[in-house]
Write an enzyme that holds these catalytic residues in place. Structure first.
Site, PDB file in Angstrom:
ATOM      1  N   GLY A  49       6.393   8.278   6.905  1.00 15.47           N
ATOM      2  CA  GLY A  49       6.357   8.996   8.177  1.00 15.47           C
ATOM      3  C   GLY A  49       5.854  10.431   8.159  1.00 15.47           C
ATOM      4  N   LYS A 153      -8.212   7.551   4.144  1.00 13.64           N
ATOM      5  CA  LYS A 153      -8.165   7.490   2.669  1.00 13.64           C
ATOM      6  C   LYS A 153      -8.984   6.328   2.113  1.00 13.64           C
ATOM      7  CE  LYS A 153      -4.183   6.539   0.274  1.00 13.64           C
ATOM      8  NZ  LYS A 153      -2.963   7.228  -0.182  1.00 13.64           N
TER       9      LYS A 153
HETATM   10  C1  SAM Z   1       0.564   6.189   0.816  1.00 14.38           C
HETATM   11  S1  SAM Z   1       1.522   5.301   1.987  1.00 14.38           S
HETATM   12  C2  SAM Z   1       1.378   6.306   3.434  1.00 14.38           C
HETATM   13  C3  SAM Z   1       2.181   7.584   3.406  1.00 14.38           C
HETATM   14  C4  SAM Z   1       2.233   8.269   4.762  1.00 14.38           C
HETATM   15  N1  SAM Z   1       0.905   8.756   5.143  1.00 14.38           N
HETATM   16  C5  SAM Z   1       3.179   9.447   4.788  1.00 14.38           C
HETATM   17  O1  SAM Z   1       2.671  10.583   4.745  1.00 14.38           O
HETATM   18  O2  SAM Z   1       4.388   9.256   4.872  1.00 14.38           O
HETATM   19  C6  SAM Z   1       0.487   3.932   2.347  1.00 14.38           C
HETATM   20  C7  SAM Z   1       1.049   2.970   3.374  1.00 14.38           C
HETATM   21  O3  SAM Z   1       0.013   2.035   3.759  1.00 14.38           O
HETATM   22  C8  SAM Z   1       0.675   0.871   4.237  1.00 14.38           C
HETATM   23  N2  SAM Z   1      -0.254  -0.279   4.376  1.00 14.38           N
HETATM   24  C9  SAM Z   1      -0.980  -0.881   3.403  1.00 14.38           C
HETATM   25  N3  SAM Z   1      -1.633  -1.946   3.902  1.00 14.38           N
HETATM   26  C10 SAM Z   1      -1.327  -2.022   5.232  1.00 14.38           C
HETATM   27  C11 SAM Z   1      -1.667  -2.923   6.285  1.00 14.38           C
HETATM   28  N4  SAM Z   1      -2.465  -3.982   6.053  1.00 14.38           N
HETATM   29  N5  SAM Z   1      -1.174  -2.705   7.522  1.00 14.38           N
HETATM   30  C12 SAM Z   1      -0.347  -1.642   7.755  1.00 14.38           C
HETATM   31  N6  SAM Z   1       0.037  -0.744   6.783  1.00 14.38           N
HETATM   32  C13 SAM Z   1      -0.443  -0.940   5.542  1.00 14.38           C
HETATM   33  C14 SAM Z   1       1.766   0.657   3.180  1.00 14.38           C
HETATM   34  O4  SAM Z   1       2.802  -0.173   3.680  1.00 14.38           O
HETATM   35  C15 SAM Z   1       2.211   2.102   2.881  1.00 14.38           C
HETATM   36  O5  SAM Z   1       3.394   2.416   3.570  1.00 14.38           O
END
Ligand code: SAM
Length: 203
Positions: A49, A153
Site C-alpha cells: 500500500g 516497473k
Molecule cells: C513490489 S510489490 C508492490 C509494492 C507497492 N508498490 C508498495 O509500495 O507497497 C508488487 C506487487 O505486485 C502484485 N502483482 C503481481 N502480479 C499481479 C497481477 N497479475 N495482478 C495484480 N497484482 C499483481 C503482487 O501481488 C505484489 O503485491
C-alpha cells in the site's frame, strides 16, 4: 549494501509506510512532478500500500486513488488525503477494464510497481515482467486520459530495448528511470511515459 537497504527500510518505518518501495515513487515525483492535486490515480500492484498512500497524499482531498493487487490491502483513508479504493483483483482479468470504467471516468496517472513471482530463471522473470508492462499498456489504452502519465516497473533483460520501443507510440516522451532507492544490482527500472496519446490518434 545491507546498510543502504536498512536506510530505506528504517526511513519507511519512520515515515509510516508499509514498504520501502515508496521512495522509488517519491524520488521520481520529486524530479518529474507528474502527480498533482485533484487527480484520479490508479496503482497496479499496490500491496502492501505504500505507493497508493503516497499518491493519495499528493492528490489531496479532491483526488482519488484506486489500488489493485492480487493480495487484499485494507488501510483506511487518511484525511485530508485522497480517498483510496482497494481492489483485490488480477490485472489480467478480462472484466477489470469494464469494472473500473463503470465507477471512474478514466485516470490521469497509471502507476505500476507489479513484480512477477520470481521463478529462479532470470530469463523467465524478465519475460513475465514484460508481459505485465504490456498488460499495463493495454489497460492504459482503456483507462488513461489523453496527456496522462504512466510510471511502470520493469525488470531489464535482452528484450528491454524492444519494450521501450513498443511504449514510444503511446507517449510524447519516454524516460527510463533508475531511482537511488532501487538497489544498484537489481535489474529493476521504471518507464516514465508522459503525455499519453490515445489509440485513435495513432492512425
Ligand atoms: C513490489 S510489490 C508492490 C509494492 C507497492 N508498490 C508498495 O509500495 O507497497 C508488487 C506487487 O505486485 C502484485 N502483482 C503481481 N502480479 C499481479 C497481477 N497479475 N495482478 C495484480 N497484482 C499483481 C503482487 O501481488 C505484489 O503485491
Amino acid at each position: 549494501m545491507r546498510k543502504y537497504q536498512d536506510f530505506y527500510f528504517k526511513k519507511a518505518k519512520k515515515d509510516n509506510y508499509p514498504a520501502r518501495s515508496v521512495y522509488k515513487l517519491e524520488e521520481a515525483q520529486q524530479k518529474y512532478k507528474f502527480l498533482k492535486k485533484g487527480q484520479r490515480i490508479i496503482d497496479f500492484g499496490c500491496h502492501p500500500g505504500s505507493w497508493s498512500l503516497y499518491a493519495a497524499s499528493i492528490a489531496g482531498e479532491k483526488g482519488t486513488v484506486v489500488g489493485v493487487d492480487l493480495q487484499a490491502t485494507d488501510i483506511p483513508t487518511q484525511k485530508p488525503n485522497a480517498e483510496i479504493h482497494w481492489l483485490c483483483y488480477d490485472v489480467y482479468a478480462d472484466d477489470l477494464p469494464a469494472l473500473l470504467k463503470k465507477q471512474w471516468p478514466g485516470f490521469h496517472v497509471v502507476l505500476s510497481d507489479m513484480a512477477p513471482r520470481t521463478t529462479g530463471s532470470q530469463y523467465a522473470d524478465h519475460q513475465h515482467s514484460l508481459r505485465l508492462v504490456r498488460r499495463v499498456l493495454e489497460l492504459a489504452q482503456e483507462l488513461l486520459h489523453e496527456n496522462g502519465t504512466m510510471y511502470c516497473k520493469v525488470f531489464q533483460g535482452e528484450d528491454f530495448p524492444a519494450l521501450v520501443e513498443e511504449c514510444k507510440p503511446y507517449f510524447k516522451t519516454i524516460k527510463v528511470v533508475k531511482p537511488k532507492s532501487s538497489r544498484q544490482e537489481s535489474r529493476e527500472v521504471f518507464i516514465l511515459g508522459r503525455n499519453f496519446i490515445p489509440v485513435r490518434k495513432h492512425i
